[in-house]
Design a protein around this motif. Structure first.
Motif, PDB file in Angstrom:
ATOM      1  N   ALA A  79       0.977  -0.922  -0.033  1.00 19.88           N
ATOM      2  CA  ALA A  79       0.139  -0.077   0.156  1.00 19.88           C
ATOM      3  C   ALA A  79       0.500   1.511   0.470  1.00 19.88           C
ATOM      4  O   ALA A  79       0.635   2.359  -0.821  1.00 19.88           O
ATOM      5  N   GLU A  80       1.805   1.256   0.715  1.00 19.68           N
ATOM      6  CA  GLU A  80       3.095   2.347   1.284  1.00 19.68           C
ATOM      7  C   GLU A  80       3.445   2.570  -0.251  1.00 19.68           C
ATOM      8  O   GLU A  80       3.610   3.760  -0.857  1.00 19.68           O
ATOM      9  N   ALA A  81       4.027   1.640  -1.069  1.00 20.64           N
ATOM     10  CA  ALA A  81       4.620   1.402  -2.388  1.00 20.64           C
ATOM     11  C   ALA A  81       3.891   2.500  -3.615  1.00 20.64           C
ATOM     12  O   ALA A  81       4.014   3.119  -4.106  1.00 20.64           O
ATOM     13  N   PHE A  82       2.362   1.563  -3.160  1.00 20.69           N
ATOM     14  CA  PHE A  82       1.316   2.101  -3.769  1.00 20.69           C
ATOM     15  C   PHE A  82       0.633   3.439  -4.015  1.00 20.69           C
ATOM     16  O   PHE A  82       1.056   4.178  -5.417  1.00 20.69           O
ATOM     17  N   GLU A  83       0.814   4.239  -2.823  1.00 13.59           N
ATOM     18  CA  GLU A  83       0.262   5.397  -3.119  1.00 13.59           C
ATOM     19  C   GLU A  83       1.960   6.483  -3.253  1.00 13.59           C
ATOM     20  O   GLU A  83       1.259   7.670  -3.239  1.00 13.59           O
ATOM     21  N   LEU A  84       2.941   6.081  -3.052  1.00 13.75           N
ATOM     22  CA  LEU A  84       4.254   6.808  -4.033  1.00 13.75           C
ATOM     23  C   LEU A  84       3.734   7.527  -5.337  1.00 13.75           C
ATOM     24  O   LEU A  84       4.219   8.296  -5.603  1.00 13.75           O
ATOM     25  N   PHE A  85       3.094   6.256  -6.165  1.00 13.34           N
ATOM     26  CA  PHE A  85       2.986   6.495  -7.080  1.00 13.34           C
ATOM     27  C   PHE A  85       1.457   6.921  -7.600  1.00 13.34           C
ATOM     28  O   PHE A  85       0.889   7.500  -8.657  1.00 13.34           O
ATOM     29  N   ASP A  86       0.603   7.493  -7.100  1.00  9.10           N
ATOM     30  CA  ASP A  86      -1.248   7.420  -6.829  1.00  9.10           C
ATOM     31  C   ASP A  86      -1.001   9.376  -6.320  1.00  9.10           C
ATOM     32  O   ASP A  86      -0.982   9.693  -5.129  1.00  9.10           O
ATOM     33  N   VAL A  87      -0.446  10.091  -7.303  1.00  7.59           N
ATOM     34  CA  VAL A  87       0.365  11.082  -7.349  1.00  7.59           C
ATOM     35  C   VAL A  87      -1.097  11.789  -7.147  1.00  7.59           C
ATOM     36  O   VAL A  87      -0.801  13.431  -6.574  1.00  7.59           O
ATOM     37  N   CYS A  97       6.597   0.510 -12.483  1.00  4.23           N
ATOM     38  CA  CYS A  97       7.682   1.488 -11.818  1.00  4.23           C
ATOM     39  C   CYS A  97       7.640   0.806  -9.668  1.00  4.23           C
ATOM     40  O   CYS A  97       8.086   0.413  -9.202  1.00  4.23           O
ATOM     41  N   VAL A  98       5.372   0.398  -9.964  1.00  6.53           N
ATOM     42  CA  VAL A  98       5.296  -0.042  -8.535  1.00  6.53           C
ATOM     43  C   VAL A  98       5.790  -1.214  -7.607  1.00  6.53           C
ATOM     44  O   VAL A  98       6.628  -1.099  -7.255  1.00  6.53           O
TER      45      VAL A  98
END
Length: 90
Positions: free
Chosen positions: A15-23, A36-37
């Motif tokens: 979830a944390e990695a996914f959120e990094l790309f959910d700009v 990238c995720v």
């Protein structure tokens, strides 16, 4: 690897990695960002699996992937990361 079988700590990491790309904070990332995720998580999923998911979303007229769809990809992709863990358990 359905959500119920993913250890809580790993689910949080995903979830944390996914959120990094959910700009935009929409709960989804652009289809093009899925590799990238996966890379951010150190996962290796066959390119064919990624391309199939990307094409399916584009065929639906969608350009983003939700977190639950991302989890489905990781569960159906047979990542090398998962295979390494299974080999270590043997």
């Amino acid at each position: 690897m359905a959500t119920s079988t993913v250890p809580q700590s790993q689910l949080i990491e995903y979830a944390e990695a996914f959120e990094l790309f959910d700009v935009n904070g929409t709960g989804a990332v652009p289809v093009a960002q899925i590799p990238c995720v996966l890379q951010a998580l150190g996962m290796i999923i066959p390119e064919a699996s990624i391309l199939a998911m990307q094409q399916a979303k584009l065929d639906e007229g969608e350009t983003t992937v939700t977190f639950s769809e991302f989890l489905q990809l990781t569960s159906s992709g047979n990542t090398d990361d998962q295979q390494d863990e299974e080999n270590r358990a043997d």
